[in-house]
Write an enzyme that holds these catalytic residues in place. Structure first.
Site, PDB file in Angstrom:
ATOM      1  N   ASN A  74      -5.128  -5.032   3.403  1.00 23.33           N
ATOM      2  CA  ASN A  74      -5.881  -4.184   4.326  1.00 23.33           C
ATOM      3  C   ASN A  74      -7.025  -3.390   3.686  1.00 23.33           C
ATOM      4  O   ASN A  74      -7.223  -2.235   4.013  1.00 23.33           O
ATOM      5  CB  ASN A  74      -4.929  -3.243   5.072  1.00 23.33           C
TER       6      ASN A  74
ATOM      7  N   SER B 182       5.577  -8.209   8.271  1.00 25.89           N
ATOM      8  CA  SER B 182       4.513  -7.302   7.842  1.00 25.89           C
ATOM      9  C   SER B 182       3.530  -8.096   6.987  1.00 25.89           C
ATOM     10  O   SER B 182       3.843  -9.204   6.526  1.00 25.89           O
ATOM     11  CB  SER B 182       5.113  -6.169   7.003  1.00 25.89           C
ATOM     12  N   THR B 183       2.357  -7.521   6.778  1.00 26.70           N
ATOM     13  CA  THR B 183       1.364  -8.205   5.943  1.00 26.70           C
ATOM     14  C   THR B 183       1.936  -8.487   4.555  1.00 26.70           C
ATOM     15  O   THR B 183       1.723  -9.553   3.987  1.00 26.70           O
ATOM     16  CB  THR B 183       0.083  -7.356   5.820  1.00 26.70           C
ATOM     17  N   GLY B 184       2.687  -7.526   4.021  1.00 23.34           N
ATOM     18  CA  GLY B 184       3.264  -7.708   2.687  1.00 23.34           C
ATOM     19  C   GLY B 184       4.194  -8.913   2.626  1.00 23.34           C
ATOM     20  O   GLY B 184       4.120  -9.720   1.695  1.00 23.34           O
TER      21      GLY B 184
ATOM     22  N   TRP C  86       7.597  -0.017  -0.503  1.00 28.57           N
ATOM     23  CA  TRP C  86       8.620   1.028  -0.452  1.00 28.57           C
ATOM     24  C   TRP C  86       8.621   1.655   0.950  1.00 28.57           C
ATOM     25  O   TRP C  86       7.965   2.675   1.192  1.00 28.57           O
ATOM     26  CB  TRP C  86       8.368   2.101  -1.521  1.00 28.57           C
TER      27      TRP C  86
ATOM     28  N   HIS D  95       7.270  -4.107  13.147  1.00 27.52           N
ATOM     29  CA  HIS D  95       7.799  -4.598  11.873  1.00 27.52           C
ATOM     30  C   HIS D  95       9.174  -3.999  11.602  1.00 27.52           C
ATOM     31  O   HIS D  95       9.521  -2.961  12.143  1.00 27.52           O
ATOM     32  CB  HIS D  95       6.866  -4.222  10.725  1.00 27.52           C
TER      33      HIS D  95
ATOM     34  N   ASN E 238       0.786  -1.225   0.000  1.00 28.59           N
ATOM     35  CA  ASN E 238       0.000   0.000   0.000  1.00 28.59           C
ATOM     36  C   ASN E 238       0.820   1.278   0.000  1.00 28.59           C
ATOM     37  O   ASN E 238       0.302   2.359   0.254  1.00 28.59           O
ATOM     38  CB  ASN E 238      -0.961   0.002   1.199  1.00 28.59           C
TER      39      ASN E 238
END
Ligand SMILES: *[C@@H]1O[C@H](CO)[C@@H](O)[C@H](O)[C@H]1NC(C)=O
Ligand SMILES: *[C@@H]1O[C@H](CO)[C@@H](O)[C@H](O)[C@H]1NC(C)=O
Ligand SMILES: *[C@@H]1O[C@H](CO)[C@@H](O)[C@H](O)[C@H]1NC(C)=O
Ligand SMILES: *[C@@H]1O[C@H](CO)[C@@H](O)[C@H](O)[C@H]1NC(C)=O
Ligand SMILES: *[C@@H]1O[C@H](CO)[C@@H](O)[C@H](O)[C@H]1NC(C)=O
Length: 359
Positions: A170, A279-281, A301, A331, A147
């Protein structure tokens, strides 16, 4: 000889500048991380700029350098990574608990907050899938869309939508940003806190309508709700489930297994990536290795500026600020990014941080 030394000096100075600039920016930003974490972990420390900065200092701008032009997939490396991750978790199984995992009334311990418990409600149980939503699903190419504001003006929408399977994070809005982020969604995560953050805590009917509308746009995407991580979001999850049932929405809810986050962390730790909590990513990339032959990452990024020094928003869709280097953050996104960048350079995944449309 002299000119080489001169070049090195300039290089060192500019690296130091990058380091100090980053440090300064991180310090002035307010820390507002609320994903997946309890309030107790917020505002813990003002001492920023520790290990992640050390990494940036050590690796210098190589962190940021990845060549998209000549990128080629290394399929044998992809298979090797899939095999190694399978030693820690099987995304087909761990992506979600299923109906037979629990019965209504069961009491479970939160994964990251073992002293607190959650009661499995009838609604929650009725929305558990019978079998894994990813069972036997295989894709040639997948997009994992983070995101970051780096997506703004990227014109990546078409490219993202062209992948066989699109994973988003999310419940990020897409329609207003379609040119840059696309609209297709096959799998989307939703932290319980998003109900407060983006839908006014469902305080009035229009908030609820907005939410129902957003979910209805997802058709039969998998809606992945990390509901068992920490105490605090259970009311939100109950409201969400009630709305899904009441409006007969087609989204297919999934709730990560109780072991997933530890298994993912275990994999990365074993590979010498000392993350605190993925992290979610990073979670999504790790899961995707199981069912995608080619994984393309967009919107990753974790830095407040781009390579040309232009400010980059934390999220492309809101004004939330984030301290990427805070030791109080759960994170370690710059470290994760560095790792993903190495994997990009080795042909294990493709990381896009620039424009998708060439001028
Ligand atoms: C910085 O990191 C080291 C180990 O990585 C730790 O021992 C130290 O307490 C940290 N310092 C701050 C200020 O967080
Ligand atoms: C692809 O990855 C494998 C396994 O890591 C490695 O042995 C091989 O040299 C790589 N091939 C290329 C073309 O980089
Ligand atoms: C869980 O729910 C059941 C039925 O709704 C209730 O009887 C029980 O007291 C609850 N347990 C906890 C720990 O909240
Ligand atoms: C939902 O289905 C419609 C009609 O098939 C399609 O146009 C739309 O792109 C789908 N939505 C998502 C999020 O994939
Ligand atoms: C509902 O609440 C939102 C904020 O959460 C507010 O912006 C909106 O005006 C409210 N709408 C109505 C009809 O009260």
């Amino acid at each position: 000889m002299r000119s080489i030394r001169k070049r090195w000096t300039i290089c060192t100075i500019s690296l130091l500048l990058i380091f100090y600039k980053t440090k300064e920016i991180a310090r002035t930003e307010e820390h507002q991380e609320t994903q997946l974490i309890g309030d107790g972990e917020l505002y813990l420390s003002r001492s920023l700029v520790n290990s992640s900065d050390k990494i940036i200092r050590k690796a210098g701008s190589s962190i940021f350098q990845h060549n998209v032009e000549g990128w080629k997939i290394n399929s044998s490396l992809v298979l090797e990574i899939r095999k190694n991750i399978l030693r820690f978790l099987d995304a087909e199984r761990d992506v979600s608990v299923v109906k037979s995992s629990f019965k209504p009334g069961d009491v479970i311990h939160y994964v990251l907050d073992r002293r607190r418990t959650l009661n499995i409600s009838h609604n929650l149980h009725s929305l558990l899938p019978e079998v894994s939503p990813m069972k036997n699903r295989r894709f040639k190419t997948c997009a994992v869309v983070g995101n970051s504001g780096i997506l703004l003006d990227s014109e990546c929408g078409k490219e993202i939508d062209s992948h066989n399977f699109v994973i988003r994070c999310n419940l990020a809005p897409v329609v207003e940003f379609a040119a840059d982020v696309g609209t297709k969604s096959d799998f989307i995560t939703m932290n319980p806190s998003v109900v407060q953050r983006a839908f006014g805590g469902f305080r009035n009917e229009s908030d609820r309508e907005k939410f129902v509308h957003r979910l209805s746009m997802l058709n039969d995407s998998v809606l992945w709700i990390p509901a068992f991580m920490v105490k605090g979001g259970e009311k939100n999850v109950e409201w969400v489930n009630a709305l899904i049932l009441k409006n007969k929405l087609k989204v297919r809810t999934a709730y990560p297994s109780l072991r997933l986050i530890h298994a993912v962390r275990g994999y990365w730790l074993t590979n010498k990536v000392p993350i605190k909590r993925p992290s979610t990513g990073l979670l999504m990339y790790t899961l995707a290795t199981r069912f995608c032959d080619e994984i393309h990452l967009y919107g990753f990024w974790p830095f407040p500026k781009d390579l040309s020094g232009k400010a980059v928003k934390y999220h492309y869709y809101d004004d939330l600020k984030y301290r990427y280097f805070s030791s109080a953050s759960p994170h370690r996104m710059p470290l994760e990014f560095k790792t993903l960048n190495v994997l990009h350079n080795r042909g294990a995944l493709k990381l896009t941080t620039g424009k998708c449309v060439k001028q």
